[in-house]
Design a protein around this motif. Sequence first.
Motif, PDB file in Angstrom:
ATOM      1  N   GLY A 289      -4.036  34.366   4.029  1.00 54.57           N
ATOM      2  CA  GLY A 289      -3.480  33.247   4.792  1.00 54.57           C
ATOM      3  C   GLY A 289      -4.595  32.415   5.397  1.00 54.57           C
ATOM      4  N   GLY A 290      -4.341  31.141   5.617  1.00 54.15           N
ATOM      5  CA  GLY A 290      -5.311  30.259   6.285  1.00 54.15           C
ATOM      6  C   GLY A 290      -6.631  30.150   5.547  1.00 54.15           C
ATOM      7  N   ILE A 314      -3.170  28.778 -10.519  1.00 59.69           N
ATOM      8  CA  ILE A 314      -3.256  28.783  -9.061  1.00 59.69           C
ATOM      9  C   ILE A 314      -1.858  28.550  -8.497  1.00 59.69           C
ATOM     10  N   ASN A 315      -1.428  29.453  -7.645  1.00 60.10           N
ATOM     11  CA  ASN A 315      -0.096  29.351  -7.054  1.00 60.10           C
ATOM     12  C   ASN A 315      -0.222  29.421  -5.536  1.00 60.10           C
ATOM     13  N   ILE A 316      -0.126  28.238  -4.908  1.00 58.48           N
ATOM     14  CA  ILE A 316      -0.312  28.201  -3.455  1.00 58.48           C
ATOM     15  C   ILE A 316       0.919  27.619  -2.779  1.00 58.48           C
ATOM     16  N   PHE A 317       1.425  28.366  -1.808  1.00 53.63           N
ATOM     17  CA  PHE A 317       2.452  27.802  -0.949  1.00 53.63           C
ATOM     18  C   PHE A 317       1.833  27.655   0.436  1.00 53.63           C
ATOM     19  N   GLY A 318       1.710  26.426   0.879  1.00 53.22           N
ATOM     20  CA  GLY A 318       1.056  26.175   2.168  1.00 53.22           C
ATOM     21  C   GLY A 318       1.994  26.387   3.330  1.00 53.22           C
ATOM     22  N   GLY A 319       1.765  27.461   4.064  1.00 50.98           N
ATOM     23  CA  GLY A 319       2.473  27.662   5.320  1.00 50.98           C
ATOM     24  C   GLY A 319       1.431  27.493   6.398  1.00 50.98           C
ATOM     25  N   ARG A 322      -3.396  25.402   4.588  1.00 54.68           N
ATOM     26  CA  ARG A 322      -3.217  23.979   4.283  1.00 54.68           C
ATOM     27  C   ARG A 322      -3.602  23.761   2.832  1.00 54.68           C
ATOM     28  N   VAL A 323      -2.709  23.145   2.096  1.00 57.53           N
ATOM     29  CA  VAL A 323      -2.921  22.942   0.680  1.00 57.53           C
ATOM     30  C   VAL A 323      -4.169  22.089   0.409  1.00 57.53           C
ATOM     31  N   ASP A 324      -4.460  21.119   1.307  1.00 54.02           N
ATOM     32  CA  ASP A 324      -5.645  20.279   1.070  1.00 54.02           C
ATOM     33  C   ASP A 324      -6.942  21.087   1.188  1.00 54.02           C
ATOM     34  N   GLU A 325      -6.930  22.092   2.071  1.00 55.01           N
ATOM     35  CA  GLU A 325      -8.106  22.977   2.201  1.00 55.01           C
ATOM     36  C   GLU A 325      -8.330  23.745   0.896  1.00 55.01           C
ATOM     37  N   GLU A 348       2.385  23.620  -3.080  1.00 51.16           N
ATOM     38  CA  GLU A 348       3.576  23.217  -2.337  1.00 51.16           C
ATOM     39  C   GLU A 348       3.339  23.544  -0.864  1.00 51.16           C
ATOM     40  N   GLY A 349       3.953  22.766   0.027  1.00 51.41           N
ATOM     41  CA  GLY A 349       3.911  23.134   1.450  1.00 51.41           C
ATOM     42  C   GLY A 349       3.030  22.229   2.279  1.00 51.41           C
ATOM     43  N   THR A 350       2.502  22.794   3.369  1.00 52.04           N
ATOM     44  CA  THR A 350       1.752  22.025   4.363  1.00 52.04           C
ATOM     45  C   THR A 350       0.624  21.198   3.739  1.00 52.04           C
ATOM     46  N   ALA A 351       0.655  19.905   4.011  1.00 43.38           N
ATOM     47  CA  ALA A 351      -0.378  18.957   3.553  1.00 43.38           C
ATOM     48  C   ALA A 351      -0.441  18.854   2.032  1.00 43.38           C
TER      49      ALA A 351
END
Length: 383
Positions: A289-290, A314-319, A322-325, A348-351
């Motif tokens: 996370g993070g 790559i499978n990212i869910f931004g909770g 942050r997806v931009d990071e 998908e998700g935050t940012a």
Amino acid sequence: MKLHEYQSKELLSKYGVPVPAGDVTTDPAEARSIAERLGGNVVVKAQVLMGGRGKAGGVKLFTNAADAGNFAKDLIGTRLISNQNPTGMVVDKVLVAETIDIAQEFYVAVLLDRNIQKNIVMISAEGGMEIEDVAVEKPEAIVRIPIDPAWGLCDFELRKAVKDAKIPRAAQGQMVAMIKALAKAYVEADADMIEINPCALTPDNKLIAADAKVSIDENALFRHKQYAATSADSADDPIEAEAQKRGIAYVSLGGDIGIMGNGAGLVMQSLDEINAAGGRPANFLDVGGGAQADRVRNCVEIILMDTKVKGLFINIFGGITRVDEVAKGVLAALDQIEVNIPIVARIEGTAVEEGRKILEGSKVQAAATVQEAAKMIVALAHA
Ligand code: GDP
Ligand code: MN
């Protein structure tokens, strides 16, 4: 987490378990001088975290220091392969110990029995050979006693057990004392296995641990920080070892699609989707996370160390993440390492909007859903 034999013996001798005098080294010249100091009658033993070293040629007896030194020189740097470990492990250190005169070999261990949910003691007078073989060929030769979690081991049950195991009379008292020491060490070191095979009886009736294998519960490693370096040694797979050093949760799975996701659940879903799309995952990797850009770069590097990898998923869910990071991390990794394989990301998700913008025009192809992403990467990797 397995400890080396020399570490196991060091630990057990603190609890009063008799072990042969000896020293560990990475240097053949020093191996020779240790052998000289011990009088020349020595056994040289490869310190690799696998069983069956004897049969694999990693244990040899000598009667003079020069021969012991020469053997150490040949052994260090070679890969030892045993039937228990077909890929083998490279020897980087040897234990040089005084040779024990062995009249009889026994087996003794303390370990966790998951079936009865208790720690148990295992004793057998059929030592020296693999205990798995004894269990098949002569099961009655192994005596097992559960350790009661409330009151531990009682002397009377230990005395009965060593008698039942046909340990000769002259060694019974020493065996009881040794088992008590092993059981104490087991608890205090947070071990999940301690095994002495062979436990040697000398012609003058002294019991001594000729070999020792201790395994420590990894969840308790924070209490045993002195073994942190060994923890990486114990990974059979060199990439897993490197990942462990970098603090990354990575498991090699043998396929050719590299997988990176955040959160164990999402990574497992990724494995399923890759399989459903007809591909084979190369690994499990949880970025955590993070995740920051630098960490993501490390993760991509680890995945690409596996030369079988033909595509990166790559499978990212931004909770919290942050997806931009993550996107920045992926691009930073691509800047630093040459990547000649296709990369597909489901983000998908935050940012997420910022993330997509960062990836636009890069090597990374975006997909709208996990299923679509999985199909895309399998097709691209096998094109
Ligand atoms: P493993 O094969 O990895 O379990 O390594 P061990 O330490 O058990 O060594 C293999 C075999 O070498 C043992 O079963 C012993 O028979 C023999 N061995 C090891 N140390 C000594 C020793 O000091 N004296 C004698 N006579 N044999 C030894
Ligand atoms: Mn052994």
